[in-house]
Design a protein around this motif. Structure first.
Motif, PDB file in Angstrom:
ATOM      1  N   THR A   1     -14.580  35.180  -9.265  1.00  9.36           N
ATOM      2  CA  THR A   1     -14.995  36.000 -10.269  1.00  9.36           C
ATOM      3  C   THR A   1     -16.074  34.939 -11.437  1.00  9.36           C
ATOM      4  O   THR A   1     -17.115  35.245 -11.829  1.00  9.36           O
ATOM      5  CB  THR A   1     -14.064  36.324 -11.267  1.00  9.36           C
ATOM      6  OG1 THR A   1     -13.236  37.564 -10.653  1.00  9.36           O
ATOM      7  CG2 THR A   1     -14.475  36.907 -12.617  1.00  9.36           C
ATOM      8  N   LYS A   2     -15.545  33.675 -11.477  1.00 12.61           N
ATOM      9  CA  LYS A   2     -16.564  32.485 -12.404  1.00 12.61           C
ATOM     10  C   LYS A   2     -17.531  32.196 -11.535  1.00 12.61           C
ATOM     11  O   LYS A   2     -18.871  32.102 -12.193  1.00 12.61           O
ATOM     12  CB  LYS A   2     -15.449  31.495 -12.314  1.00 12.61           C
ATOM     13  CG  LYS A   2     -16.090  30.141 -12.903  1.00 12.61           C
ATOM     14  CD  LYS A   2     -15.225  29.076 -13.329  1.00 12.61           C
ATOM     15  CE  LYS A   2     -14.355  28.246 -12.046  1.00 12.61           C
ATOM     16  NZ  LYS A   2     -13.777  27.309 -12.359  1.00 12.61           N
ATOM     17  N   LEU A   3     -17.660  32.379 -10.410  1.00 10.04           N
ATOM     18  CA  LEU A   3     -18.859  32.030  -9.112  1.00 10.04           C
ATOM     19  C   LEU A   3     -19.809  33.337  -8.993  1.00 10.04           C
ATOM     20  O   LEU A   3     -20.584  32.930  -8.366  1.00 10.04           O
ATOM     21  CB  LEU A   3     -18.261  31.205  -8.132  1.00 10.04           C
ATOM     22  CG  LEU A   3     -17.836  29.843  -8.271  1.00 10.04           C
ATOM     23  CD1 LEU A   3     -17.148  29.190  -6.905  1.00 10.04           C
ATOM     24  CD2 LEU A   3     -18.534  28.872  -9.072  1.00 10.04           C
ATOM     25  N   LYS A   4     -19.063  34.240  -9.445  1.00  6.12           N
ATOM     26  CA  LYS A   4     -19.962  35.668  -9.114  1.00  6.12           C
ATOM     27  C   LYS A   4     -20.086  35.751  -7.635  1.00  6.12           C
ATOM     28  O   LYS A   4     -21.265  36.108  -7.086  1.00  6.12           O
ATOM     29  CB  LYS A   4     -21.229  35.486  -9.916  1.00  6.12           C
ATOM     30  CG  LYS A   4     -21.060  35.507 -11.228  1.00  6.12           C
ATOM     31  CD  LYS A   4     -22.549  35.575 -12.047  1.00  6.12           C
ATOM     32  CE  LYS A   4     -22.337  35.592 -13.538  1.00  6.12           C
ATOM     33  NZ  LYS A   4     -23.349  35.540 -14.621  1.00  6.12           N
ATOM     34  N   ILE A   5     -18.869  35.828  -6.935  1.00  9.47           N
ATOM     35  CA  ILE A   5     -19.015  35.822  -5.566  1.00  9.47           C
ATOM     36  C   ILE A   5     -18.126  37.166  -5.216  1.00  9.47           C
ATOM     37  O   ILE A   5     -16.969  36.855  -5.544  1.00  9.47           O
ATOM     38  CB  ILE A   5     -18.539  34.735  -4.836  1.00  9.47           C
ATOM     39  CG1 ILE A   5     -19.426  33.628  -4.906  1.00  9.47           C
ATOM     40  CG2 ILE A   5     -18.306  34.737  -3.149  1.00  9.47           C
ATOM     41  CD1 ILE A   5     -18.702  32.128  -4.188  1.00  9.47           C
ATOM     42  N   PRO A   6     -18.542  38.119  -4.593  1.00  7.47           N
ATOM     43  CA  PRO A   6     -17.802  39.312  -4.424  1.00  7.47           C
ATOM     44  C   PRO A   6     -16.553  38.765  -3.391  1.00  7.47           C
ATOM     45  O   PRO A   6     -16.864  38.049  -2.443  1.00  7.47           O
ATOM     46  CB  PRO A   6     -18.807  40.185  -3.719  1.00  7.47           C
ATOM     47  CG  PRO A   6     -20.099  39.847  -3.927  1.00  7.47           C
ATOM     48  CD  PRO A   6     -20.182  38.252  -4.025  1.00  7.47           C
ATOM     49  N   TYR A   7     -15.340  39.302  -3.531  1.00  5.63           N
ATOM     50  CA  TYR A   7     -14.036  38.981  -2.978  1.00  5.63           C
ATOM     51  C   TYR A   7     -13.369  40.057  -2.271  1.00  5.63           C
ATOM     52  O   TYR A   7     -13.016  41.088  -3.152  1.00  5.63           O
ATOM     53  CB  TYR A   7     -13.433  38.256  -3.936  1.00  5.63           C
ATOM     54  CG  TYR A   7     -12.097  37.882  -3.433  1.00  5.63           C
ATOM     55  CD1 TYR A   7     -11.972  37.261  -2.139  1.00  5.63           C
ATOM     56  CD2 TYR A   7     -10.828  37.905  -4.072  1.00  5.63           C
ATOM     57  CE1 TYR A   7     -10.590  36.727  -1.464  1.00  5.63           C
ATOM     58  CE2 TYR A   7      -9.546  37.699  -3.736  1.00  5.63           C
ATOM     59  CZ  TYR A   7      -9.508  37.136  -2.285  1.00  5.63           C
ATOM     60  OH  TYR A   7      -8.273  36.589  -1.889  1.00  5.63           O
ATOM     61  N   ILE A   8     -12.993  40.061  -1.176  1.00 10.07           N
ATOM     62  CA  ILE A   8     -11.947  40.686  -0.381  1.00 10.07           C
ATOM     63  C   ILE A   8     -10.968  39.797   0.175  1.00 10.07           C
ATOM     64  O   ILE A   8     -11.126  39.018   0.734  1.00 10.07           O
ATOM     65  CB  ILE A   8     -12.937  41.442   0.755  1.00 10.07           C
ATOM     66  CG1 ILE A   8     -14.173  42.451   0.277  1.00 10.07           C
ATOM     67  CG2 ILE A   8     -11.761  42.268   1.799  1.00 10.07           C
ATOM     68  CD1 ILE A   8     -14.983  42.664   1.540  1.00 10.07           C
ATOM     69  N   PHE A   9      -9.609  40.435  -0.021  1.00 13.83           N
ATOM     70  CA  PHE A   9      -8.505  39.753   0.320  1.00 13.83           C
ATOM     71  C   PHE A   9      -8.249  40.186   1.668  1.00 13.83           C
ATOM     72  O   PHE A   9      -8.296  41.150   2.137  1.00 13.83           O
ATOM     73  CB  PHE A   9      -7.334  40.220  -0.727  1.00 13.83           C
ATOM     74  CG  PHE A   9      -6.203  39.560  -0.263  1.00 13.83           C
ATOM     75  CD1 PHE A   9      -5.682  38.260  -0.576  1.00 13.83           C
ATOM     76  CD2 PHE A   9      -4.958  40.115   0.523  1.00 13.83           C
ATOM     77  CE1 PHE A   9      -4.559  37.562  -0.403  1.00 13.83           C
ATOM     78  CE2 PHE A   9      -3.928  39.618   0.748  1.00 13.83           C
ATOM     79  CZ  PHE A   9      -3.714  38.238   0.492  1.00 13.83           C
ATOM     80  N   LYS A  10      -7.711  39.161   2.493  1.00 12.27           N
ATOM     81  CA  LYS A  10      -7.156  39.223   3.788  1.00 12.27           C
ATOM     82  C   LYS A  10      -5.862  38.626   4.046  1.00 12.27           C
ATOM     83  O   LYS A  10      -5.923  37.345   3.749  1.00 12.27           O
ATOM     84  CB  LYS A  10      -8.503  38.688   4.705  1.00 12.27           C
ATOM     85  CG  LYS A  10      -7.964  38.805   6.240  1.00 12.27           C
ATOM     86  CD  LYS A  10      -7.197  37.636   6.744  1.00 12.27           C
ATOM     87  CE  LYS A  10      -6.691  38.154   8.297  1.00 12.27           C
ATOM     88  NZ  LYS A  10      -5.648  36.906   8.948  1.00 12.27           N
ATOM     89  N   SER A  11      -4.945  39.490   4.611  1.00 11.42           N
ATOM     90  CA  SER A  11      -3.811  38.783   5.321  1.00 11.42           C
ATOM     91  C   SER A  11      -3.441  39.591   6.519  1.00 11.42           C
ATOM     92  O   SER A  11      -3.428  40.857   6.189  1.00 11.42           O
ATOM     93  CB  SER A  11      -2.916  38.499   4.166  1.00 11.42           C
ATOM     94  OG  SER A  11      -1.796  37.577   4.692  1.00 11.42           O
ATOM     95  N   SER A  12      -2.783  39.197   7.489  1.00 12.85           N
ATOM     96  CA  SER A  12      -2.138  39.969   8.547  1.00 12.85           C
ATOM     97  C   SER A  12      -0.696  40.529   8.371  1.00 12.85           C
ATOM     98  O   SER A  12       0.104  39.446   7.970  1.00 12.85           O
ATOM     99  CB  SER A  12      -2.465  39.449   9.835  1.00 12.85           C
ATOM    100  OG  SER A  12      -3.730  38.877   9.952  1.00 12.85           O
ATOM    101  N   PHE A  13      -0.509  41.700   8.342  1.00 11.61           N
ATOM    102  CA  PHE A  13       1.112  42.167   8.399  1.00 11.61           C
ATOM    103  C   PHE A  13       1.561  41.896   9.712  1.00 11.61           C
ATOM    104  O   PHE A  13       2.805  42.009   9.767  1.00 11.61           O
ATOM    105  CB  PHE A  13       1.091  43.409   8.170  1.00 11.61           C
ATOM    106  CG  PHE A  13       0.335  44.570   8.923  1.00 11.61           C
ATOM    107  CD1 PHE A  13       0.649  45.004   9.961  1.00 11.61           C
ATOM    108  CD2 PHE A  13      -0.839  45.099   8.194  1.00 11.61           C
ATOM    109  CE1 PHE A  13       0.170  46.018  10.828  1.00 11.61           C
ATOM    110  CE2 PHE A  13      -1.432  46.024   8.978  1.00 11.61           C
ATOM    111  CZ  PHE A  13      -1.089  46.398  10.220  1.00 11.61           C
TER     112      PHE A  13
END
Length: 270
Positions: free
Chosen positions: A44-56
Motif C-alpha cells: 500500500t505504501k509503495l502503491k503496488i497491487p497485491y494478491i495473497f498466495k498460500s497453498s492449502f
C-alpha cells in the motif's frame, strides 16, 4: 497484449507491476493473517497491487514425510479470513479435478501447479469455474509449449489467464531462467508473471526435499522486471529457515520492502 482483472486489480497491458506473495504453504491461520497484513502495509505504501498466495495442500512433494498443509477445508477457511480481514484477492493451487469447484468458492485465482500443467482434466476443470487461471509453466516445458495449454482454457470460454515462469530444468536438482521465455509467452496475448523464488529452487536438492538459493532472488527479480514482466511471484516467510515447506528458496519478510523499492525504481525508469 491484453489485460485481465482480479477484483480491482488490472494486470498486463501497461498496468503497474503486481505482486503475488505469501508463505509457500498454510502453516497456521496466524501466519497467513500476520504475513498478509505486513505485505499489504508495504505494498500500500509503495502503491503496488497485491494478491495473497498460500497453498492449502502441497500434493506434489517428493517425500511421503513432507509437510503438505492444512487440507482444503481448513485451508479455504483460513484463506477466506485473509481475504475478508486484509481485503486482498487470493491465489492458491489445486491438484485434482474435484478441488476446482470447491476452491472456486473462495479463490480469486486458481493456480495450476507446474508439475501438473499438462494435466488436461485439471486445467479444464479450473477453466470451467470462470475464475482467473494461473498456469505455472512446467520446469520441463519450452515457453511455446504453453500455447496449447492456453487453448485448453480458452476452449471452455475462459480468457482470464495468467502465465507464470518459474525456471526450467537444467541438469539434476537445478533450474535456470531463460528470460526469453517472458517475451515469448507474453506474445501469446496474456500477462506473464515471474516467479523468482521457485526459479532458485533446487528440486530434490536436499534428498527428501527441495533446496534453494534465496541469495539470487533479488537479482533475478530485478532482471525480470527490466526484461519485461507484468508481475512478480515471491514466496515470503517471517522465518524462512524454520518454514515447513520450501524454506531455502523463500525470502525473509523483513527483506521484502527493500526488494520492492528496487524493482519499483526499475519499473519507473522503463
Amino acid at each position: 497484449m491484453g489485460q485481465i482483472k482480479v477484483k480491482n486489480i488490472k494486470i498486463g497491458a501497461g498496468n503497474p507491476l503486481v505482486l503475488i506473495a505469501g508463505p509457500c504453504v498454510i502453516e497456521s491461520e496466524k501466519l497467513c493473517l500476520d504475513t498478509a497484513k505486513r505485505i499489504k502495509d508495504i505494498t500500500t505504501k509503495l502503491k503496488i497491487p497485491y494478491i495473497f498466495k498460500s497453498s492449502f495442500d502441497k500434493a506434489n512433494r517428493l517425500s511421503i514425510d513432507s509437510y503438505r498443509g492444512s487440507g482444503i477445508e481448513r485451508g479455504l477457511d483460513i484463506l477466506k479470513k485473509v481475504k475478508d480481514k486484509v481485503n486482498v484477492p487470493i491465489l492458491s493451487d489445486i491438484h485434482c479435478v474435484i478441488d476446482a469447484r470447491i476452491a472456486a468458492e473462495v479463490l480469486d485465482i486458481i493456480q495450476i501447479p507446474a508439475l501438473l500443467s499438462r494435466q488436461t482434466d485439471l486445467v479444464v476443470a479450473a477453466a470451467k469455474t470462470g475464475k482467473v487461471v494461473n498456469i505455472k509453466k512446467g520446469q520441463f516445458l519450452a515457453p511455446w509449449d504453453i500455447l496449447p495449454i492456453i487453448k485448453k482454457i480458452e476452449s471452455c470460454g475462459n480468457k482470464n489467464i495468467l502465465i507464470t515462469e518459474r525456471g526450467v530444468s537444467f541438469g539434476y536438482n537445478n533450474l535456470v531462467t531463460d528470460f526469453r521465455a517472458l517475451k515469448i509467452m507474453r506474445d501469446f496475448g496474456y500477462p506473464v508473471i515471474y516467479d523468482a523464488t521457485h526459479s532458485v529452487q533446487l528440486p530434490g536438492g536436499k534428498g527428501k526435499s527441495s533446496g534453494g538459493q534465496r541469495e539470487f532472488v533479488a537479482g533475478l527479480s530485478r532482471a525480470a522486471v527490466a526484461f519485461g514482466c507484468d508481475g512478480l511471484f515471491l514466496e515470503v516467510h517471517p522465518q524462512p529457515d524454520r518454514a515447513l515447506c520450501d524454506g531455502p528458496n523463500m525470502i525473509n519478510l523483513g527483506d521484502l520492502e527493500k526488494l520492492l523499492k528496487e524493482v519499483k525504481k526499475i519499473e519507473e525508469a522503463l
